[in-house]
Write a protein that holds these residues in place. Sequence first.
Motif, PDB file in Angstrom:
ATOM      1  N   GLY A  44      42.411  12.648  25.056  1.00  0.00           N
ATOM      2  CA  GLY A  44      41.304  11.748  25.368  1.00  0.00           C
ATOM      3  C   GLY A  44      40.136  11.816  24.401  1.00  0.00           C
ATOM      4  N   ASP A  45      40.127  12.768  23.500  1.00  0.00           N
ATOM      5  CA  ASP A  45      39.071  12.871  22.500  1.00  0.00           C
ATOM      6  C   ASP A  45      39.241  11.743  21.483  1.00  0.00           C
ATOM      7  N   PRO A  46      38.170  10.996  21.168  1.00  0.00           N
ATOM      8  CA  PRO A  46      38.300   9.846  20.255  1.00  0.00           C
ATOM      9  C   PRO A  46      38.901  10.185  18.887  1.00  0.00           C
ATOM     10  N   THR A  47      38.502  11.285  18.298  1.00  0.00           N
ATOM     11  CA  THR A  47      39.046  11.661  16.985  1.00  0.00           C
ATOM     12  C   THR A  47      40.529  11.968  17.100  1.00  0.00           C
ATOM     13  N   ARG A  48      40.892  12.740  18.106  1.00  0.00           N
ATOM     14  CA  ARG A  48      42.307  13.075  18.276  1.00  0.00           C
ATOM     15  C   ARG A  48      43.130  11.833  18.612  1.00  0.00           C
ATOM     16  N   LEU A  49      42.570  10.929  19.390  1.00  0.00           N
ATOM     17  CA  LEU A  49      43.303   9.705  19.723  1.00  0.00           C
ATOM     18  C   LEU A  49      43.537   8.855  18.476  1.00  0.00           C
ATOM     19  N   ARG A  50      42.566   8.828  17.573  1.00  0.00           N
ATOM     20  CA  ARG A  50      42.755   8.104  16.314  1.00  0.00           C
ATOM     21  C   ARG A  50      43.861   8.754  15.475  1.00  0.00           C
ATOM     22  N   SER A  66      43.879  12.268   6.806  1.00  0.00           N
ATOM     23  CA  SER A  66      42.469  12.279   6.431  1.00  0.00           C
ATOM     24  C   SER A  66      42.059  10.928   5.841  1.00  0.00           C
ATOM     25  N   ALA A  67      42.873  10.413   4.943  1.00  0.00           N
ATOM     26  CA  ALA A  67      42.580   9.125   4.311  1.00  0.00           C
ATOM     27  C   ALA A  67      42.667   7.981   5.319  1.00  0.00           C
ATOM     28  N   ALA A  68      43.647   8.033   6.206  1.00  0.00           N
ATOM     29  CA  ALA A  68      43.845   6.954   7.173  1.00  0.00           C
ATOM     30  C   ALA A  68      42.732   6.897   8.213  1.00  0.00           C
ATOM     31  N   VAL A  69      42.303   8.052   8.687  1.00  0.00           N
ATOM     32  CA  VAL A  69      41.334   8.108   9.784  1.00  0.00           C
ATOM     33  C   VAL A  69      39.896   8.203   9.273  1.00  0.00           C
ATOM     34  N   GLY A  70      39.729   8.653   8.042  1.00  0.00           N
ATOM     35  CA  GLY A  70      38.393   8.706   7.458  1.00  0.00           C
ATOM     36  C   GLY A  70      37.588   9.932   7.837  1.00  0.00           C
ATOM     37  N   ILE A  71      38.279  11.056   8.032  1.00  0.00           N
ATOM     38  CA  ILE A  71      37.582  12.324   8.272  1.00  0.00           C
ATOM     39  C   ILE A  71      38.129  13.358   7.294  1.00  0.00           C
ATOM     40  N   SER A  72      37.423  14.462   7.147  1.00  0.00           N
ATOM     41  CA  SER A  72      37.819  15.467   6.165  1.00  0.00           C
ATOM     42  C   SER A  72      39.155  16.113   6.519  1.00  0.00           C
ATOM     43  N   GLU A  73      39.818  16.612   5.496  1.00  0.00           N
ATOM     44  CA  GLU A  73      41.082  17.311   5.705  1.00  0.00           C
ATOM     45  C   GLU A  73      40.886  18.528   6.603  1.00  0.00           C
TER      46      GLU A  73
END
Length: 120
Positions: A44-50, A66-73
């Motif tokens: 249910g966490d937004p980052t994990r769901l992405r 990382s590239a697909a979701v736009g957060i750091s590795e």
Amino acid sequence: MISSSQGDICEVRCVHPEAVQKARQALPDAGCVEQASAFLKLVGDPTRLRLLSALNTGEMCVCDLSAAVGISESAVSHQLRLLRTGRVVTFRKEGRVAYYRLLDHHVTTLIDNALEHARE
């Protein structure tokens, strides 16, 4: 008599024994409820769901996620560690690269259903 200005509660107190019995028989045991609740909190966490949505398209490495979701590795790795511990994702190593995927069809179905529900 209980009154409500919102109309979202019963105006009279009555219990339907057959419905109560049927519901009680369908209730999962406490351990199952705890595990399912922990699973739902995890996904249910937004980052994990992405991340899970990205993995729903197929196997991916940390760099690709990382590239697909736009957060750091580093953030991706941290979230994947939690998802791995929670038995939501699994991985395989190919040389020095770890490829992640959703653990099973239950996870895939849950992600698909949650997103479809949100789109309606």
